[in-house]
Design a protein around this motif. Structure first.
Motif, short mmCIF file in Angstrom:
data_model
loop_
_atom_site.label_atom_id
_atom_site.label_comp_id
_atom_site.label_asym_id
_atom_site.label_seq_id
_atom_site.Cartn_x
_atom_site.Cartn_y
_atom_site.Cartn_z
N MET A 273 9.02 12.79 48.81
CA MET A 273 8.03 11.54 47.82
C MET A 273 8.64 11.11 46.92
N LEU A 274 9.77 10.95 46.43
CA LEU A 274 10.35 10.71 44.83
C LEU A 274 11.16 9.13 46.30
N ALA A 275 11.56 9.42 47.27
CA ALA A 275 12.05 8.37 47.91
C ALA A 275 11.09 6.66 48.33
N LEU A 276 10.13 7.54 48.20
CA LEU A 276 8.65 6.35 48.60
C LEU A 276 8.20 5.84 47.81
N LEU A 277 8.41 6.31 46.38
CA LEU A 277 7.85 5.89 44.82
C LEU A 277 8.96 4.98 44.53
N PHE A 278 10.63 5.74 44.45
CA PHE A 278 10.98 4.55 44.68
C PHE A 278 11.35 3.47 45.29
N ARG A 279 11.05 3.33 45.93
CA ARG A 279 11.16 1.78 47.34
C ARG A 279 10.11 0.82 46.47
N MET A 280 9.11 1.35 45.62
CA MET A 280 8.15 0.16 45.15
C MET A 280 8.70 -0.76 44.01
#
Length: 287
Positions: A273-280
């Motif tokens: 979930m954090l990886a998806l957020l940090f891609r933003m």
């Protein structure tokens, strides 16, 4: 590792070594122990050092586990969305509508007042409000809005999410407010001068420039909710399950390898979930 002749070790390596040792002792080592124990066997009396996949196999094929993860994700996403709306509106009001810095700081401090008490006390405070004979039901009955007490206010998903929002909304307000405070007000004026409406300016100027704060707040809220168990247990009256509750119950039954396997899967889920957020957003660049 030896240093080549004529070269010296970069001083920054020595400066970073204390931080590295702290991370090694308090993060890497504990996680390594949890991963190791997750492959052990156990019985009713002892832990058996081994290398088996049974803990993960049972975890990933259990219907109860999948239901607990679905319920946890429901709590996390619902709490995140609610905190985002409330946090954005509060931060926007403080950043753009309160011109006086002293008043702005005072109102911001008022947002932190609930944090002067512990999480447990703040959760318990909702029970006399939401109960069958609580203040909310008695007030609605007195006003004639309802004919009988509403049962779903307490010990339900509603009360769990309400407590989560109460406990975590400040973690969304602070980073968003920090991002909005750094926005050049001339950009908003330029947007209005070019004929943009308030709504257009909000979504095309303010929101993109507040993206860093939104992502940081989302990281705090999602990680805190995903790993929580006491809020779910107290506010649902033990009627709802989450991954944290499962892990807590397994530890109570001395099923440490099963609890460790559950913790590893939960950690992987949160990291995804954090990886998806940090891609933003590039946090390093923005900060």
């Amino acid at each position: 590792m030896s240093t080549p002749p004529g070269q010296t070790i970069n001083p920054s390596y020595w400066q970073a070594s204390p931080l590295f040792l702290i991370m090694l002792a308090f993060l890497v080592f504990p996680v390594g122990v949890i991963v190791t124990v997750s492959f052990w066997d156990y019985d009713s009396y002892e832990l058996i050092p081994d290398f088996i996949w049974d803990n993960y196999q049972y975890l990933l094929t259990s219907k109860v586990t999948w239901q607990a993860y679905a319920q946890t994700l429901f709590y996390a996403v619902t709490t995140w969305a609610t905190c985002l709306v409330i946090g954005f509106l509060v931060a926007y009001y403080l950043a753009f509508h309160i011109r006086n810095k002293a008043l702005q700081n005072l109102l911001f401090l008022l947002c932190t007042v609930p944090f002067f008490t512990s999480n447990i006390i703040r959760m318990i405070s909702w029970i006399p409000l939401l109960g069958r004979n609580g203040l909310v039901n008695q007030g609605l009955l007195g006003l004639g809005i309802i004919d009988k007490p509403i049962e779903g206010l307490l010990y339900s998903d509603f009360s769990v999410i309400l407590a989560f929002v109460h406990l975590n909304v400040l973690f969304m307000i602070i980073p968003i407010f920090n991002s909005m405070s750094r926005i050049d007000r001339r950009l908003l004026e330029a947007s209005y001068d070019n004929g943009a409406s308030s709504l257009t300016t909000l979504f095309q100027v303010v929101v993109p420039l507040s993206k860093t704060g939104i992502v940081i707040g989302s990281v705090f809220v999602l990680t805190l909710v995903m790993g929580d168990f006491i809020t779910v247990k107290m506010m649902s009256g033990g009627l709802s399950a989450s991954v944290g509750v499962l892990i807590h119950n397994e530890i109570g039954l001395l099923q440490y390898p099963a609890a460790a396997a559950n913790a590893v899967v939960l950690l992987i889920t949160v990291l995804m979930m954090l990886a998806l957020l940090f891609r933003m957003v590039d946090i390093k660049k923005e900060l």
